[in-house]
Design an enzyme around this catalytic site. Structure first.
Site, PDB file in Angstrom:
ATOM      1  N   ASP A  34      45.320  57.348  40.007  1.00  0.00           N
ATOM      2  CA  ASP A  34      45.323  58.810  40.026  1.00  0.00           C
ATOM      3  C   ASP A  34      46.196  59.306  41.177  1.00  0.00           C
ATOM      4  O   ASP A  34      47.022  58.568  41.702  1.00  0.00           O
ATOM      5  CB  ASP A  34      43.894  59.357  40.132  1.00  0.00           C
ATOM      6  CG  ASP A  34      43.152  58.797  41.337  1.00  0.00           C
ATOM      7  OD1 ASP A  34      43.823  58.294  42.265  1.00  0.00           O
ATOM      8  OD2 ASP A  34      41.911  58.861  41.362  1.00  0.00           O
ATOM      9  N   ASP A  80      42.355  45.191  27.347  1.00  0.00           N
ATOM     10  CA  ASP A  80      43.566  45.931  27.717  1.00  0.00           C
ATOM     11  C   ASP A  80      43.441  47.351  27.168  1.00  0.00           C
ATOM     12  O   ASP A  80      44.072  47.720  26.184  1.00  0.00           O
ATOM     13  CB  ASP A  80      44.799  45.227  27.160  1.00  0.00           C
ATOM     14  CG  ASP A  80      46.090  45.785  27.743  1.00  0.00           C
ATOM     15  OD1 ASP A  80      46.015  46.682  28.607  1.00  0.00           O
ATOM     16  OD2 ASP A  80      47.173  45.320  27.346  1.00  0.00           O
ATOM     17  N   GLU A 127      42.784  49.079  36.008  1.00  0.00           N
ATOM     18  CA  GLU A 127      43.334  49.884  37.101  1.00  0.00           C
ATOM     19  C   GLU A 127      43.777  49.008  38.278  1.00  0.00           C
ATOM     20  O   GLU A 127      43.023  48.160  38.740  1.00  0.00           O
ATOM     21  CB  GLU A 127      42.324  50.910  37.605  1.00  0.00           C
ATOM     22  CG  GLU A 127      42.932  51.838  38.660  1.00  0.00           C
ATOM     23  CD  GLU A 127      41.986  52.937  39.113  1.00  0.00           C
ATOM     24  OE1 GLU A 127      42.471  53.950  39.654  1.00  0.00           O
ATOM     25  OE2 GLU A 127      40.761  52.783  38.940  1.00  0.00           O
TER      26      GLU A 127
END
Length: 618
Positions: free
Chosen positions: A160, A560, A569
């Site tokens: 993010d 995946d 991540e």
């Protein structure tokens, strides 16, 4: 001051070296240091006697043989010289006809180049021209607390646009440690300037998260800068709102304020570690190094002011997402780095104080203390302090605690070996340092780094291994552990997939990363508009080269799936550990650690005064 002067500086006699240098102030010899590793306490090394007998026998036989066949040997030598000349002529003729191809880099070196590239993709702020990630651009250029702090720059933590001071500081500390130990390797591989640039990008930002120009003390630090847009991320730290805002950092166009913390000792101590370790990396840049040391000192004083307080459970918590579960490990860690960065004896006295060891639960056998991570620094601090014992001369009053730390790191290394049952392993061989919970790879890479680094320390004092209880293990066992774990990550696993994006033929395609998953098409997608890219089943349009994803589960299974961050991540701290492990394992020359750079600021300790003469008795 020469390094030899420091290494052979005085110090109190070590209790353990009664047979060599006791009471003289002389440094422990290599023989004594080897003895710390080669024999269990209170046991004789019978093998040394056998070796002496074998060498004596071999010498006697050699004399007889050489006397009897000296004429034959001279004949063989002449023939050998002629053969060598002929071979040399043939090779020179072949070289003139054929092009000599350079050697192919090993897998660890190739992966290292890629893993470093990941940090370029995580940069926030005004990007330098050399950043070289085509799908990234300038972002979050208004970060800051109005008139108080300029928070532009730094690194996004994961997938993010949030920046967290805790894991970022740990990542910088570990990258700095790897550079201090293996700077010659980085240079030989052409990556030294790159990794130093990565570190400086992080330290420049950290210096802006508190009043680093203050003369003596500070009152707060910035723990994080979070959020996507102001409607979805500003309401008191709602983590789910931040996660549900799927937006490229480049499309965030509003000011973001940082969360300030007034009582977060663990965070401040970790930030101090980052700046102190980086000051050694930049020791040749005197002004910048001094600036880093001053900032580290301010942070450590701030940490000391709130020592013992937890960073969790109050409005003063360092971050609603990253909080330390303890404090004393960061205090030990930060004090150790500040001693190495400054040579100030008060820091050494602090970290070898038995009371600190008791607070830090140093003698506990809790397996958690064997697992180095952004939240637990015990194993890293133990190894760092063991380095002092192995390479420098420390006697009373430091030796007792340094020996304790050394014992702890020995036990930590033992716990990594498959013959012990401290940690489970998957069927594919991946060690489960987090007890089967998600996101295992970040812990594995740090264990691989510690194992390889300790084996290099042992090699540096010419010892072949160490003891686990009464059993002796060669350093090759540690290297084998490090290699098998990293080999698993780069593709030698039941699924045959590399968990480093861009490495090998098969790697994750749906990485949980906003910038990589949204195409650079001049269309601005808001928080909600970007969700279609998060939920898409197609591969990411942008390949985030070098990113190590969170990893498989305890059964070697991997999904995946972009929306499942527990599998896909990548994180700043995870990749820093990967870089450290890869450079340690790479086969580039020169091999081994740099014994001296770590101690450039450490002065020689004064020799102990001689004992008073015995009273005269008539």
């Amino acid at each position: 001051m020469k390094r030899d002067d420091i290494r052979h500086g005085g110090g109190g006699p070590l209790e353990i070296e009664a047979e060599d240098g006791a009471g003289t102030g002389a440094p422990p010899s290599d023989k004594v240091k080897q003895g710390w590793l080669l024999k269990p306490e209170n046991k004789d090394d019978e093998r040394s006697i056998d070796e002496k007998k074998k060498r004596t026998m071999f010498t006697s036989m050699r004399k007889i043989c050489c006397a009897k066949y000296s004429v034959t040997v001279r004949s063989v030598v002449v023939v050998g010289i002629l053969a060598a000349l002929i071979t040399l002529i043939v090779k020179l003729a072949q070289r003139s006809r054929h092009h000599v191809h350079p050697s192919v880099p090993d897998n660890y070196t190739t992966a290292l180049h890629q893993a470093l590239f990941f940090f370029n993709a995580q940069r926030s702020g005004k990007l330098p021209k050399y950043n070289n990630v085509s799908w990234r651009g300038d972002s979050c250029l208004s970060d800051g607390n109005s008139n108080t702090k300029n928070l532009i720059g730094g690194y996004y933590d994961g997938g993010d646009a949030s920046k967290f001071s805790f894991p970022a500081s740990f990542a910088i500390t570990m990258l700095s440690w790897s550079v201090i130990e293996y700077s010659a390797k980085y240079a030989a591989l052409g990556e030294l300037d790159h990794v130093k640039g990565i570190i400086k990008w992080g330290t420049d930002y950290l210096l802006n998260t508190f009043n680093s120009s203050a003369a003596d003390s500070i009152f707060n630090v910035v723990a994080d800068v979070r959020g996507g847009d102001d409607t979805d991320s500003s309401g008191g730290g709602d983590q789910e709102k931040t996660r549900n805002c799927w937006i490229r950092p480049e499309d965030i166009d509003h000011p973001r304020t940082g969360q300030e913390c007034y009582n977060c000792p663990a965070l401040a101590a970790e930030m101090a570690s980052a700046l102190a370790s980086a000051s050694i990396v930049f020791k040749d840049n005197t002004n910048y190094s001094k600036k880093l040391v001053h900032g580290a000192d301010l942070l450590f004083k701030f940490a000391n002011k709130g020592q013992g307080a937890k960073d969790t459970g109050s409005a003063d918590a360092s971050s609603p997402i990253y909080n330390s579960t303890g404090f004393w490990d960061e205090f030990l860690w930060g004090g150790s780095w500040l001693y190495l960065a400054t040579g100030n004896l008060s820091y050494l006295q602090l970290v070898t104080n038995p009371d600190l060891g008791a607070h830090g639960k140093v003698l506990w056998t809790d397996p958690k203390n064997r697992v180095l991570s952004w939240d637990n620094k015990h194993a890293g601090a133990f190894l760092l302090l063991s380095r002092l014992r192995l390479f420098l001369n420390y006697g009373y009053p430091y030796e007792e605690m340094l020996r304790t730390y050394h014992s702890q790191i020995d036990e930590t290394m033992c716990s990594y070996l498959p013959v012990f049952t401290s940690f489970n392993r998957t069927k594919g061989g991946l060690i489960q340092l987090n007890n089967g919970r998600p996101r295992p790879l970040q812990y594995v890479v740090y264990a691989a780094f510690l194992a390889q680094l300790y084996s290099d320390y042992v090699d540096a004092i010419s010892a072949p291994g160490w003891h686990c209880g009464s059993n002796f293990y060669p350093t090759e066992e540690l290297r084998r552990f490090a290699r098998t774990q990293i080999d698993y990550i780069i593709g030698k696993n039941p699924r045959g997939i590399s968990y480093i994006v861009g490495f090998g033929e098969r790697f994750p395609q749906q990485v949980h990363h906003r910038g990589a998953s949204i195409p650079k098409n001049k269309i601005k997608y808001g928080c909600k508009g970007g969700l279609k890219w998060r939920d898409s089943k197609k591969p990411n349009p942008n390949i985030i080269v070098g990113a190590m994803v969170a990893g498989p589960d305890e059964h070697d299974n991997f999904q995946d799936v972009r929306s499942n961050y527990n599998y896909t991540e990548p994180t700043l701290a995870g990749n820093a550990g990967l870089v450290a492990a890869l450079v340690a394992l790479s086969t580039g020359n020169p091999a081994g650690v740099d014994k001296n750079s770590m101690f450039y600021a450490v002065p020689p300790l004064p020799s102990p005064p001689p004992p008073p003469p015995s009273p005269w008795i008539p």
